[in-house]
Design a protein around this motif. Structure first.
Motif, PDB file in Angstrom:
ATOM      1  N   HIS A  66       0.926  -1.317  -0.408  1.00 49.62           N
ATOM      2  CA  HIS A  66      -0.015  -0.121   0.111  1.00 49.62           C
ATOM      3  C   HIS A  66       1.060   1.297   0.480  1.00 49.62           C
ATOM      4  CE1 HIS A  66      -3.110   2.851   0.868  1.00 49.62           C
ATOM      5  NE2 HIS A  66      -3.945   1.640   1.076  1.00 49.62           N
ATOM      6  N   PRO A  67       0.657   2.535  -0.783  1.00 49.22           N
ATOM      7  CA  PRO A  67       2.142   3.057  -1.441  1.00 49.22           C
ATOM      8  C   PRO A  67       1.851   4.053   0.338  1.00 49.22           C
ATOM      9  CG  PRO A  67      -0.498   3.786  -2.754  1.00 49.22           C
ATOM     10  CD  PRO A  67      -0.100   2.278  -1.991  1.00 49.22           C
ATOM     11  N   VAL A  70       4.571   2.563   2.485  1.00 53.73           N
ATOM     12  CA  VAL A  70       6.026   2.305   2.580  1.00 53.73           C
ATOM     13  C   VAL A  70       6.678   2.730   3.684  1.00 53.73           C
ATOM     14  CG1 VAL A  70       7.431   1.958   0.725  1.00 53.73           C
ATOM     15  CG2 VAL A  70       5.608   1.339   0.852  1.00 53.73           C
ATOM     16  N   ALA A 116      -1.644  -0.799  -8.355  1.00 52.36           N
ATOM     17  CA  ALA A 116      -1.647  -0.292  -7.115  1.00 52.36           C
ATOM     18  C   ALA A 116      -0.859  -1.047  -6.097  1.00 52.36           C
ATOM     19  CB  ALA A 116      -2.827   0.802  -6.760  1.00 52.36           C
ATOM     20  N   THR A 120       3.443  -0.748  -5.840  1.00 46.78           N
ATOM     21  CA  THR A 120       3.917  -1.011  -4.430  1.00 46.78           C
ATOM     22  C   THR A 120       5.449  -1.321  -4.275  1.00 46.78           C
ATOM     23  OG1 THR A 120       1.695   0.320  -4.630  1.00 46.78           O
ATOM     24  CG2 THR A 120       3.657   0.062  -2.768  1.00 46.78           C
ATOM     25  N   LYS A 123       8.173  -1.762  -6.546  1.00 42.28           N
ATOM     26  CA  LYS A 123       9.392  -0.386  -6.311  1.00 42.28           C
ATOM     27  C   LYS A 123       9.943  -0.381  -4.885  1.00 42.28           C
ATOM     28  CE  LYS A 123       8.151   3.809  -7.760  1.00 42.28           C
ATOM     29  NZ  LYS A 123       6.559   4.495  -7.506  1.00 42.28           N
TER      30      LYS A 123
END
Length: 259
Positions: A66-67, A70, A116, A120, A123
């Motif tokens: 979940h962005p 992070v 998403a 996420t 990344k």
């Protein structure tokens, strides 16, 4: 040739944590554990007889799926790396986020949209890979079954974690292949070993049902061992099982099969 470790969060549970670790190492195994909160890491670091192979680093209050969460994950990673230096430990278990200590259920947020969620995670793992290379350590991403033990966990199948590991393509990001979780969730263990052995950084074992030591359930662990030799696995195999009867008996069974 692979080496053997045992988990201090499933063995000798009637003893204080530090004593569990000592007994595991005295029995000839590397030690591993889950979390460090409330535990005397300085005492472990000061004992030259103790060899810690890995522990769970992250997630703290964060997650990688979940962005919005992070940064909390990486704050915990930094704290864990400091502890790892004291313990002379260079290998870690990476989860997607926190789990309930009471129920095992996933407690971290998961982005609702699959794009998403996976972008996420990708990344975040690229960032984790950069940290791994900077500190010369390895993080092994673990899948957990959602059918029995960890409802809501977003990396339920081996492929879920393995695809991320392969896309990130960093020497510091590997797959933790947990044969207990894989058997509960999907089975087909021999083919999973053959398909993903090149990215495996650590292996966990326990039998089904009961999550007891190998040799107490339905998994053909002698065939698993034969397959590990076939593919040339030379990492660590960790006993992450709750003894069916006696802790020493569980470790002996494990050694007899994998030693």
């Amino acid at each position: 040739m692979y080496r053997l470790s045992a988990c201090a969060d499933t063995l000798f549970l009637n003893l204080p944590f530090e004593e569990r670790v000592k007994k595991i190492c005295a029995a000839g195994f590397l030690a591993e554990f889950w979390l460090w909160d409330g535990r005397d890491m300085d005492a472990l670091a000061a004992d030259s007889t103790i060899q810690v192979n890995n522990f769970v680093i992250g997630p703290g209050d964060g997650c990688i799926v979940h962005p919005d969460n992070v940064e909390g994950y990486f704050a915990n990673v930094e704290e864990g790396l400091t502890i790892a230096k004291k313990l002379r430990c260079r290998r870690f278990i990476a989860l997607s986020g926190g789990l309930s200590p009471e129920t095992g259920a996933s407690t971290h947020p998961v982005a609702a949209h699959p794009i998403a969620r996976w972008v996420t995670a990708y990344k975040a793992l690229r960032r984790l890979g950069d940290i791994a290379e900077q500190h010369d350590v390895v993080f092994s991403l673990e899948h957990l079954n959602i059918k029995l033990d960890h409802p809501g966990y977003p990396l339920a199948n081996v492929e879920d974690a393995a695809r991320l590991v392969r896309e990130v393509d960093s020497p510091g990001i590997k797959l933790l292949l947990d044969l207990y979780h894989a058997q509960v969730q999907e089975g087909n263990l021999i083919e999973l070993i053959r398909e993903y052995h090149d990215i495996v950084g650590h292996i966990h074992v326990a039998d089904v049902p009961g999550r007891h030591e190998p040799g107490t359930g339905e998994i053909n662990y002698p065939q698993v061992v034969e397959t590990l030799h076939e593919v040339g696995y030379d990492g660590v195999v960790g006993l992450e099982a709750f003894p069916k009867n006696d802790d020493y008996e569980a470790m002996d069974r494990f050694r007899d099969i994998f030693g």
